[in-house]
Scaffold this motif. Structure first.
Motif, PDB file in Angstrom:
ATOM      1  N   ALA A 134       9.370   6.634  15.636  1.00 20.79           N
ATOM      2  CA  ALA A 134       8.253   6.306  14.738  1.00 20.79           C
ATOM      3  C   ALA A 134       7.526   5.092  15.286  1.00 20.79           C
ATOM      4  O   ALA A 134       8.158   4.115  15.699  1.00 20.79           O
ATOM      5  N   GLN A 135       6.194   5.135  15.274  1.00 16.21           N
ATOM      6  CA  GLN A 135       5.415   4.064  15.880  1.00 16.21           C
ATOM      7  C   GLN A 135       4.520   3.372  14.854  1.00 16.21           C
ATOM      8  O   GLN A 135       3.956   4.019  13.971  1.00 16.21           O
ATOM      9  N   THR A 136       4.411   2.052  15.010  1.00 11.71           N
ATOM     10  CA  THR A 136       3.559   1.234  14.145  1.00 11.71           C
ATOM     11  C   THR A 136       2.692   0.324  15.008  1.00 11.71           C
ATOM     12  O   THR A 136       3.203  -0.340  15.922  1.00 11.71           O
ATOM     13  N   GLN A 137       1.407   0.290  14.696  1.00 14.99           N
ATOM     14  CA  GLN A 137       0.486  -0.589  15.403  1.00 14.99           C
ATOM     15  C   GLN A 137       0.394  -1.913  14.646  1.00 14.99           C
ATOM     16  O   GLN A 137      -0.051  -1.948  13.504  1.00 14.99           O
ATOM     17  N   LEU A 138       0.832  -3.003  15.280  1.00 17.45           N
ATOM     18  CA  LEU A 138       0.798  -4.321  14.649  1.00 17.45           C
ATOM     19  C   LEU A 138      -0.456  -5.077  15.073  1.00 17.45           C
ATOM     20  O   LEU A 138      -0.789  -5.140  16.258  1.00 17.45           O
ATOM     21  N   LYS A 139      -1.136  -5.673  14.073  1.00 20.06           N
ATOM     22  CA  LYS A 139      -2.297  -6.514  14.335  1.00 20.06           C
ATOM     23  C   LYS A 139      -2.091  -7.860  13.657  1.00 20.06           C
ATOM     24  O   LYS A 139      -2.009  -7.934  12.429  1.00 20.06           O
ATOM     25  N   VAL A 140      -1.974  -8.900  14.447  1.00 19.14           N
ATOM     26  CA  VAL A 140      -1.838 -10.261  13.931  1.00 19.14           C
ATOM     27  C   VAL A 140      -3.239 -10.852  13.801  1.00 19.14           C
ATOM     28  O   VAL A 140      -3.988 -10.914  14.776  1.00 19.14           O
ATOM     29  N   VAL A 141      -3.594 -11.265  12.585  1.00 18.37           N
ATOM     30  CA  VAL A 141      -4.956 -11.723  12.313  1.00 18.37           C
ATOM     31  C   VAL A 141      -4.915 -13.058  11.564  1.00 18.37           C
ATOM     32  O   VAL A 141      -3.862 -13.497  11.089  1.00 18.37           O
ATOM     33  N   ILE A 142      -6.104 -13.680  11.443  1.00 20.02           N
ATOM     34  CA  ILE A 142      -6.198 -14.889  10.639  1.00 20.02           C
ATOM     35  C   ILE A 142      -6.247 -14.511   9.168  1.00 20.02           C
ATOM     36  O   ILE A 142      -6.506 -13.350   8.817  1.00 20.02           O
ATOM     37  N   LYS A 143      -6.017 -15.479   8.298  1.00 20.06           N
ATOM     38  CA  LYS A 143      -5.905 -15.215   6.862  1.00 20.06           C
ATOM     39  C   LYS A 143      -7.161 -14.572   6.291  1.00 20.06           C
ATOM     40  O   LYS A 143      -7.088 -13.690   5.442  1.00 20.06           O
ATOM     41  N   GLU A 144      -8.340 -15.026   6.751  1.00 14.98           N
ATOM     42  CA  GLU A 144      -9.597 -14.519   6.213  1.00 14.98           C
ATOM     43  C   GLU A 144      -9.814 -13.045   6.507  1.00 14.98           C
ATOM     44  O   GLU A 144     -10.598 -12.375   5.832  1.00 14.98           O
ATOM     45  N   SER A 145      -9.120 -12.515   7.517  1.00 16.63           N
ATOM     46  CA  SER A 145      -9.301 -11.119   7.896  1.00 16.63           C
ATOM     47  C   SER A 145      -8.394 -10.172   7.114  1.00 16.63           C
ATOM     48  O   SER A 145      -8.541  -8.960   7.215  1.00 16.63           O
ATOM     49  N   LEU A 146      -7.456 -10.730   6.355  1.00 15.65           N
ATOM     50  CA  LEU A 146      -6.549  -9.881   5.583  1.00 15.65           C
ATOM     51  C   LEU A 146      -7.284  -9.267   4.399  1.00 15.65           C
ATOM     52  O   LEU A 146      -8.110  -9.921   3.772  1.00 15.65           O
ATOM     53  N   PRO A 147      -6.998  -8.000   4.084  1.00 13.95           N
ATOM     54  CA  PRO A 147      -7.626  -7.385   2.905  1.00 13.95           C
ATOM     55  C   PRO A 147      -7.129  -8.051   1.641  1.00 13.95           C
ATOM     56  O   PRO A 147      -5.958  -8.442   1.541  1.00 13.95           O
ATOM     57  N   GLN A 148      -8.021  -8.216   0.664  1.00 12.09           N
ATOM     58  CA  GLN A 148      -7.646  -8.871  -0.584  1.00 12.09           C
ATOM     59  C   GLN A 148      -6.704  -7.984  -1.382  1.00 12.09           C
ATOM     60  O   GLN A 148      -6.910  -6.779  -1.501  1.00 12.09           O
ATOM     61  N   ASN A 149      -5.696  -8.634  -1.928  1.00  7.63           N
ATOM     62  CA  ASN A 149      -4.705  -7.905  -2.731  1.00  7.63           C
ATOM     63  C   ASN A 149      -5.346  -7.339  -3.993  1.00  7.63           C
ATOM     64  O   ASN A 149      -5.998  -8.051  -4.744  1.00  7.63           O
ATOM     65  N   SER A 150      -5.169  -6.042  -4.216  1.00 11.75           N
ATOM     66  CA  SER A 150      -5.769  -5.399  -5.389  1.00 11.75           C
ATOM     67  C   SER A 150      -5.215  -5.983  -6.688  1.00 11.75           C
ATOM     68  O   SER A 150      -5.932  -6.086  -7.687  1.00 11.75           O
ATOM     69  N   THR A 151      -3.953  -6.397  -6.678  1.00 12.76           N
ATOM     70  CA  THR A 151      -3.364  -6.995  -7.879  1.00 12.76           C
ATOM     71  C   THR A 151      -4.062  -8.295  -8.228  1.00 12.76           C
ATOM     72  O   THR A 151      -4.360  -8.579  -9.391  1.00 12.76           O
ATOM     73  N   ALA A 152      -4.360  -9.109  -7.203  1.00 12.64           N
ATOM     74  CA  ALA A 152      -5.055 -10.381  -7.445  1.00 12.64           C
ATOM     75  C   ALA A 152      -6.451 -10.140  -7.996  1.00 12.64           C
ATOM     76  O   ALA A 152      -6.924 -10.877  -8.868  1.00 12.64           O
ATOM     77  N   VAL A 153      -7.111  -9.092  -7.494  1.00 15.16           N
ATOM     78  CA  VAL A 153      -8.446  -8.770  -7.984  1.00 15.16           C
ATOM     79  C   VAL A 153      -8.399  -8.388  -9.461  1.00 15.16           C
ATOM     80  O   VAL A 153      -9.227  -8.824 -10.272  1.00 15.16           O
ATOM     81  N   ILE A 154      -7.419  -7.572  -9.823  1.00 10.74           N
ATOM     82  CA  ILE A 154      -7.288  -7.134 -11.217  1.00 10.74           C
ATOM     83  C   ILE A 154      -6.994  -8.320 -12.128  1.00 10.74           C
ATOM     84  O   ILE A 154      -7.587  -8.469 -13.205  1.00 10.74           O
ATOM     85  N   VAL A 155      -6.070  -9.194 -11.707  1.00 14.20           N
ATOM     86  CA  VAL A 155      -5.724 -10.368 -12.517  1.00 14.20           C
ATOM     87  C   VAL A 155      -6.932 -11.271 -12.689  1.00 14.20           C
ATOM     88  O   VAL A 155      -7.201 -11.774 -13.793  1.00 14.20           O
TER      89      VAL A 155
END
Length: 245
Positions: A144-165
């Motif tokens: 099984a293969q996974t593509q890892l991408k290390v990014v800066i914090k601003e590039s991370l997708p916003q957590n849907s739970t945080a948006v709802i809260v």
């Protein structure tokens, strides 16, 4: 004639034996099904998890093994190197200095989990990570293969739970503000009515009669005053006139 019959019987027995071997042989060994996310985003400098789960029809034995390998982005498919090996409750690091003491076991083979933690992810960790599991006699034919991408914090997708809260909190605050404004308007309206009610008392017949009598006696001079006047009320003027006299 008997020789032909003997050869025919031998051929039948041989064919039957081959069929049995193929049947039982394929049932003794089965391919392990592996599952891993296609892509994982990890913030630079934080600990990420490389998930890998599997399905095996056999009971997990002490001989089960897990192997994780790494291939840098843009490199040849055959350039993968082993970075982690797990068996019998023990883990062994690979020979790549880049991952020394940074890959830790995070799975549980009894729960069909072969995940690992990648500590302090770095930009040069970007690449393809492969997970292979063996649970004798079952083996994983394809890793099984996974593509890892290390990014800066601003590039991370916003957590849907945080948006709802955040949305719920904003709605609650908005309702509170609306309620406060409504209460202030109602209170101001009630105060206005109370003031008008007080002014209307000054125009009562009893009050007018008393003022008229005092004017006839020469005690005071009656002034014509609008009943709803926002200016100084007649009672105050009466007090001022009485003091002046």
């Amino acid at each position: 004639m008997e020789l032909r019959r003997t050869n025919l019987a031998c051929n039948c027995v041989l064919l039957y034996g081959i069929t049995l071997c193929l049947f039982f042989g394929t049932n003794l060994t089965a391919a392990i099904e592996l599952y891993a996310p296609a892509e994982v985003l990890v913030e630079n400098g934080t600990t990420g998890i490389l998930k890998c789960s599997f399905k095996s029809r056999e009971v997990i034995s002490s001989a089960a093994t897990v192997t994780w390998s790494f291939r840098p982005t843009g490199s040849d498919p055959g350039s993968a190197v082993s970075i982690f090996y797990y068996t019998s409750g023990k883990h062994y690091p690979g020979s790549v200095a880049q991952f020394k003491d940074r890959v830790k076991w995070a799975g549980d083979l009894n729960k069909k989990d072969a995940s690992v933690h990648l500590i302090e992810a770095q930009f040069n960790d970007n690449g393809t990570y492969s997970c292979a599991v063996i649970n004798p006699p079952d083996i994983s034919v394809t890793a099984a293969q996974t593509q890892l991408k290390v990014v800066i914090k601003e590039s991370l997708p916003q957590n849907s739970t945080a948006v709802i809260v955040s949305a719920v909190c904003g709605a609650v605050i908005g309702l509170i503000l609306i309620a406060v404004v409504t209460c202030l308007i109602i209170k101001r309206h009630q105060t206005s009515h109370e003031y008008e009610g007080t002014m209307s008392q000054h125009t009562s017949r009893v009050c007018k009669g008393d003022l008229t009598n005092k004017q006839s006696d020469g005690v005071l001079h009656q002034m014509t005053w609008p009943p709803q006047s926002p200016d100084l009320n007649p009672i105050a003027w009466f007090g001022m006139s009485w003091t002046a006299e």
